[in-house]
Design an enzyme around this catalytic site. Structure first.
Site, PDB file in Angstrom:
ATOM      1  N   ARG A  22      -5.669  23.668 -42.488  1.00 44.45           N
ATOM      2  CA  ARG A  22      -4.311  23.204 -42.821  1.00 44.45           C
ATOM      3  C   ARG A  22      -3.547  22.781 -41.566  1.00 44.45           C
ATOM      4  NH1 ARG A  22      -2.485  24.595 -48.047  1.00 44.45           N
ATOM      5  NH2 ARG A  22      -4.312  24.891 -49.347  1.00 44.45           N
ATOM      6  N   ARG A 478      -2.498  31.301 -41.216  1.00 42.05           N
ATOM      7  CA  ARG A 478      -1.036  31.323 -41.358  1.00 42.05           C
ATOM      8  C   ARG A 478      -0.542  32.454 -42.244  1.00 42.05           C
ATOM      9  NH1 ARG A 478      -3.635  28.244 -44.568  1.00 42.05           N
ATOM     10  NH2 ARG A 478      -2.980  27.853 -46.707  1.00 42.05           N
ATOM     11  N   ASP A 541       3.499  27.381 -54.242  1.00 43.73           N
ATOM     12  CA  ASP A 541       3.060  26.118 -53.651  1.00 43.73           C
ATOM     13  C   ASP A 541       2.962  24.990 -54.666  1.00 43.73           C
ATOM     14  OD1 ASP A 541       0.898  26.903 -55.116  1.00 43.73           O
ATOM     15  OD2 ASP A 541      -0.540  26.909 -53.468  1.00 43.73           O
ATOM     16  N   CYS A 597      -6.293  -1.604 -61.714  1.00 39.76           N
ATOM     17  CA  CYS A 597      -7.108  -2.754 -61.298  1.00 39.76           C
ATOM     18  C   CYS A 597      -7.409  -2.697 -59.798  1.00 39.76           C
ATOM     19  CB  CYS A 597      -6.423  -4.063 -61.679  1.00 39.76           C
ATOM     20  SG  CYS A 597      -4.852  -4.342 -60.870  1.00 39.76           S
ATOM     21  N   THR A 598      -6.484  -2.134 -59.019  1.00 40.92           N
ATOM     22  CA  THR A 598      -6.744  -1.939 -57.587  1.00 40.92           C
ATOM     23  C   THR A 598      -7.885  -0.949 -57.402  1.00 40.92           C
ATOM     24  OG1 THR A 598      -4.431  -2.371 -57.035  1.00 40.92           O
ATOM     25  CG2 THR A 598      -5.727  -1.188 -55.407  1.00 40.92           C
ATOM     26  N   ARG A 600     -10.249  -0.143 -59.544  1.00 40.91           N
ATOM     27  CA  ARG A 600     -11.524  -0.613 -60.096  1.00 40.91           C
ATOM     28  C   ARG A 600     -12.154  -1.737 -59.282  1.00 40.91           C
ATOM     29  NH1 ARG A 600      -9.047  -1.233 -66.137  1.00 40.91           N
ATOM     30  NH2 ARG A 600      -9.254   0.921 -66.857  1.00 40.91           N
ATOM     31  N   ASN A 777      -4.669  -8.068 -62.682  1.00 43.72           N
ATOM     32  CA  ASN A 777      -3.404  -7.414 -62.352  1.00 43.72           C
ATOM     33  C   ASN A 777      -3.108  -6.345 -63.384  1.00 43.72           C
ATOM     34  OD1 ASN A 777      -2.568  -9.197 -60.085  1.00 43.72           O
ATOM     35  ND2 ASN A 777      -2.547 -10.749 -61.698  1.00 43.72           N
ATOM     36  N   ASP A 778      -2.451  -5.272 -62.941  1.00 42.28           N
ATOM     37  CA  ASP A 778      -2.118  -4.198 -63.872  1.00 42.28           C
ATOM     38  C   ASP A 778      -1.154  -4.669 -64.958  1.00 42.28           C
ATOM     39  OD1 ASP A 778      -3.723  -2.150 -63.075  1.00 42.28           O
ATOM     40  OD2 ASP A 778      -2.093  -0.690 -62.948  1.00 42.28           O
TER      41      ASP A 778
END
Length: 1019
Positions: A22, A478, A541, A597-598, A600, A777-778
């Site tokens: 981390r 931590r 968290d 689409c990006t 894929r 395009n989406d």
């Protein structure tokens, strides 16, 4: 004296990423390696010195040395959590060393016997706490001359001071630690103006530097040169010194921010005492640093006159002397302009013997981060003084009078807290009933502070802790209450034992549980549990759990102390019933998702390829085997799936592959499968994309198709000597073997063996699919959405599957993603798959650590920020315990230790509503109804008590009453509300349900709907 450690300090070849994982995401490997060559000396081992030493040891340096010639006193136990009563009269440093050495096996701890120039010269950084000013001046004169970084700091009650001197030529390699900004260029004009694609902010600042790649038309920008920029707006910047002769922009281009080193010059302590440079941690107290600068010097002068003693608690004569000394020092330095707040200076004197765990934690975290800056050159140091006070934490109630009598020592470990708050307030703290939700990093620090503060040590006090998590090795960096021997244990139980050892007064006062706080445990954390509490503190968290606890606190009207960290950033929030808004009143905006689409077909950065690779992992090794198991066990699987998913065809095809055509019988079969998948994903799919959209394709407008942000890919040719190609095969083969219960080859792969198997694999010749459509395009409709699968196809696929009865008892093993096991091939596969796809699209690849960070959604964390944030929370806890009703006394905080930035603001007041002539609190108020009333009694209550007509009432999503359903309601008026609920929901109420939330719609005399709160029926 040195404590033997089993492992050497890390070097360039070895940083234990399983321990520091981390922190690596906060500091980076280069900074960690610089720290691993730094020797640090801590002078003074009271609370502040120990807190700094603890945080530095956890972070990791080459060595940590301690110096403190003083014996342990009982009062040291007010904040020194590694000492006990058995250590009284022992040397502080010697008594502290053994427990401090347990924190980090890579950091050897030494003792320094004498502060000679020769000894001091051995260190990279020297930190002085609780040291007379005259000694500080001598020490800093030496360190400044030798280029040794120097820090001094002190905590005096609710006041604190820090001074930083990193020499005249301190180099900062990374000022912010933020991710490098990068993006896609839309255009570059002749004057060097660079514009971004629409809706893509560059995020840069004036004076930043960038480099470019893939710019067509201006080759100079692609030669690796670094360019300084000037910001013109959120979507444009200008290249300083751009020369039009470099060329004319055609298309393409990526920019990436480059961080360049900067220098800061620091003055020595002697100079800075006369002409100080301040940072302001609280702008509501802008005028205080100058006053406190003189007042702290006055305390040193007071000590020198009184044989080292600080002013007596709340002693008027001593306070007057400190005030006079303060004004005298200012006058001697020629300052006639500062206007002194006499009360402020006297409060410093009143509580100067105080050593408060909250202030120690806050300053200990901040100063430890300065040590790490000194070692690594990462982040901006404090320049050069920081003063802070939290006078708002003082009790104001008449019940807690602060006088010389009530603040005098009583020979207890809490004397240094009594000196500030008085004995009665100390008793109040000791009898609190508090609930800590979570015992991870923040939880460990909180419990340590509470133990030192005496929280719940009284006859009526109680600490409830719950955490359903167990301890992992990466926690040790931590979550400082845990040791290597505790790995695998329950966090809450181990933490409870650790703090009881720190303060035996807590024995029998901690109720440690391992239950998750959620709706399904309301029979455990029931009404009686919540009603018994005084304060709730979150150490969580995730937003979902925080929101649930917040709702419980609002319902039961309990104060909530909320906090969180993200690397060097931290925030705190105080939630007070009928005073402030709640945690849920404001929410962070949702994360921006990656367009499908990006993901894929058109990735342009590594985040896209990692998300794609994780999806591939999920599909191959989790979803597919789970679907197989459902098919084998769930009656009418096809019909059920057809109702729930439109993609039944691909699901059935996958089941068929996993049970028949692709089913492996040996590990060699798994390797062959992996090779075929490589060919499909990184060669054939790319060829198909280029078949649909050739590199010279144009849009309907006649413009090139492959323009930013789209990047034309290239298929890969498999090469076993390419590490990413080979690791894809290794990871995929081993994971498939796990799915089928076959034995893999273990964590170390034999490349010769793989090469031999792969040489037997026949790669089918690829041919394009002319009917396959790809979404561009989406915002466009899915071109395959209207391809309805014929029922005969579904029936044929179903018939081709082996019958579940023929595979009775057969199951596959679905893989559950686990990021922290380096031997399970999960990250190996995702990293290799991501990097192979990145190679397809000419995106810069990353290492496994970076992939793990993104794919595992790891929250960067460091002990310094955690300590600081819990200190701020505990300062608010004092106020809550006092029952303050003035919202201006409370403070929400936001810090960024990298800058460094400290910001405080009063909480937002809870919103108010009104019906008729009555005003109510929209968050905290409700109608309280008592007893299992009938519906008619509820109607009468609102009519008689509120002058309102009940028109509708619901329980959850169930409608209990509506005045427009006349006939349906006829039989309900005489029924009890609980009976109506069971009638409508068709299930009984649980025995633990003692309060029922009812949503009500009420109308006024004019028939208008009234703005009203909800109702609660107390059974």
């Amino acid at each position: 004296m040195q404590v033997d450690t089993p492992s050497p300090a890390p070097d360039a070849q070895e940083i234990d990423e399983s321990l520091y994982s981390r922190q690596l995401y906060v500091l980076g490997k280069d900074a960690m390696l610089k720290m691993a060559s730094s020797n640090v000396l801590i002078i003074g081992l009271k609370g502040l010195g120990l807190e700094i030493a603890k945080n530095v040891a956890l972070a990791g340096v080459k060595s940590l040395s301690l110096y403190d010639p003083n014996p342990v006193a009982l009062q040291d136990l007010s904040s020194q959590f590694f000492l006990s009563e058995s250590d009284i009269d022992k040397n502080r440093a010697q008594a502290t060393l053994p427990k401090l050495a347990e924190l980090n096996q890579y950091v050897p701890i030494n003792l320094v016997e004498e502060l000679t120039p020769e000894v001091i010269s051995q260190f990279s950084v020297v930190v002085a706490t609780d040291l007379p000013l005259s000694k500080q001046l001598e020490l800093n004169e030496l360190t400044h001359a030798k280029g040794i970084k120097y820090i001094s700091a002190d905590v005096r009650g609710l006041f604190a001071q820090a001074f930083v001197d990193f020499g005249e030529d301190f180099v900062i390699y990374d000022r912010t630690g933020e991710e490098l900004k990068n993006g896609i260029v839309s255009d570059i004009e002749k004057d060097g103006t660079v514009t971004m694609l629409d809706d893509n902010r560059h995020g840069l600042e004036d004076g930043d530097h960038v480099k470019f790649t893939e710019v067509q038309g201006i080759p100079k920008l692609n030669d690796g040169s670094i360019f300084k920029i000037k910001v013109l707006g959120p979507f444009a910047f200008q290249i300083v010194d751009f020369d039009p002769s470099w060329g004319t922009y055609v298309k393409g281009g990526l920019y990436t921010q480059v961080k360049t080193p900067t220098k800061e010059s620091f003055q020595d302590l002697k100079t800075q005492l006369k002409k100080p440079d301040f940072i302001i941690p609280d702008y509501a107290k802008f005028d205080r640093p100058q006053q406190l600068h003189y007042a702290f010097q006055a305390l040193h002068e007071f000590q020198s006159k009184h044989e080292g003693s600080l002013p007596r608690p709340h002693n008027e004569a001593d306070a007057d002397e400190v005030l006079a000394l303060t004004k005298s020092i200012a006058s001697n330095l020629g300052d006639s302009e500062t206007e002194f707040d006499d009360k402020l200076i006297k409060e410093l004197a009143y509580g100067s013997r105080g050593d408060l765990p909250a202030m120690v934690a806050f300053y200990g975290g901040a100063i430890a981060q300065e040590v790490l800056k000194a070692c690594s050159g990462k982040f901006v140091p404090i320049k050069q003084w920081m003063y802070y006070d939290s006078l708002e934490s003082l009790p104001e109630s008449e019940q807690y009078q602060r006088t010389e009598e009530t603040c005098k020592p009583i020979n207890s470990r809490y004397d240094n807290q009594i000196a500030v708050f008085g004995l009665e307030f100390q008793r109040k703290l000791a009898n609190l009933k508090v609930f800590l939700v979570g015992s991870g990093a923040i939880g460990c620090e909180m419990l340590k502070n509470w133990a030192m503060m005496s929280i719940a040590t009284g006859p009526e006090g109680k600490i409830f802790i719950t955490d359903n998590d167990t301890i992992e090795k990466s926690n040790l960096n931590r979550q400082f209450l845990f040791r290597p021997k505790d790995v695998g244990g329950n966090k809450s139980e181990v933490a409870a034992k650790a703090v009881i050892a720190m303060n035996p007064d807590l024995a029998g006062k901690i109720d440690a549980r391992i239950d998750k706080v959620a709706e399904d445990t309301e029979h455990i954390f029931n009404n009686e549990f919540w009603q018994n509490l005084d304060i709730v503190t979150n150490a969580l968290d995730n937003v979902e759990a925080r929101t649930y606890v917040d709702r419980r606190c609002v319902f039961f009207k309990k104060p909530l102390l909320e906090s969180g960290t993200l690397g060097t950033k931290g925030n705190t929030q105080v939630v007070i019933p009928n005073l402030t808004e709640s945690y849920s009143s404001s929410r962070d905006p949702p994360e921006k998702s990656i367009p499908l689409c990006t993901l894929r077909s058109f990735p342009n950065k590594i985040d896209h390829t990692i998300a794609w690779a994780k999806s591939l992992f999920q599909g191959f090794f989790a979803d597919a085997p789970e679907n197989v198991n459902l098919y084998l066990t769930q009656p009418n699987f096809v019909e059920t799936t057809l109702e729930q998913s439109g993609d039944i065809k691909s699901i059935l095809e996958t089941i068929n592959q996993y049970l028949t055509t692709d089913k492996p019988y040996t590990f060699e079969d798994c390797i062959k499968w992996a090779r075929l998948q490589f060919e499909q994903k990184f060669a054939n799919d790319i060829k198909q994309l280029l078949y649909n959209f050739p590199k010279d394709a144009v849009t309907s407008k006649g413009e090139p198709f492959w323009t930013s942000p789209k990047r034309a890919p290239e298929p890969l040719n498999f090469d076993i000597n390419d590490p990413n190609h080979f690791e894809f095969i290794v990871g995929a083969a081993n994971l498939l073997a796990y799915v089928y219960g076959l034995k893999g080859d273990g964590p170390v792969a034999d490349k010769q063996y793989y090469a031999k198997v792969l040489s037997t694999v026949e790669i089918p010749e690829w041919s394009p699919k002319s009917d396959l459509k790809i979404q561009v395009n989406d915002s466009d409709p899915d071109p395959n959405a209207d391809l309805v699968t014929d029922n005969t196809v579904i029936e044929r696929l179903s018939a081709s599957l082996p019958s579940p009865s023929s595979l009775a008892g057969y199951r596959l093993n679905a893989v559950e993603f686990e990021k922290d096991d380096d031997t399970n091939h999960h990250i190996e596969f995702i990293n290799a798959a991501s990097n192979c796809r990145a190679e397809n699209y000419f995106i810069e690849t990353v290492d496994k650590s970076r992939t793990k960070f993104i794919a595992g959604r790891i929250i960067p964390a460091i002990a310094t920020t955690t300590a600081l944030v819990t200190g701020l929370v505990c300062l608010e806890l004092y106020k809550v315990a006092d029952g303050k009703t003035n919202i201006e006394k409370y403070k929400n905080g936001f810090v960024n230790l990298a800058l460094p930035f400290f910001g405080f603001s009063e909480p937002v007041e809870s919103p108010k509503g009104k019906y008729g002539d009555k005003t109510y609190d929209k968050i905290w108020d409700r109608f309280d109804l008592y007893g299992d009333m009938t519906l008619q009694q509820v109607i009468d209550y609102f009519k008689e008590k509120e002058g309102l007509e009940l028109s509708m009432m619901s329980y959850g999503v169930s409608l209990l009453y509506a005045n427009f359903y006349v006939k349906k309601m006829e039989g309900r008026y005489g029924m009890k509300i609980t009976d109506i609920i069971e009638l409508v929901t068709k299930k009984p109420l649980g025995d633990h349900e003692k309060t029922l939330i009812l949503e009500v719609c009420l109308e006024d005399a004019d028939g208008e709907e009234a703005d009203v709160p909800y109702a609660v029926l107390h059974l």
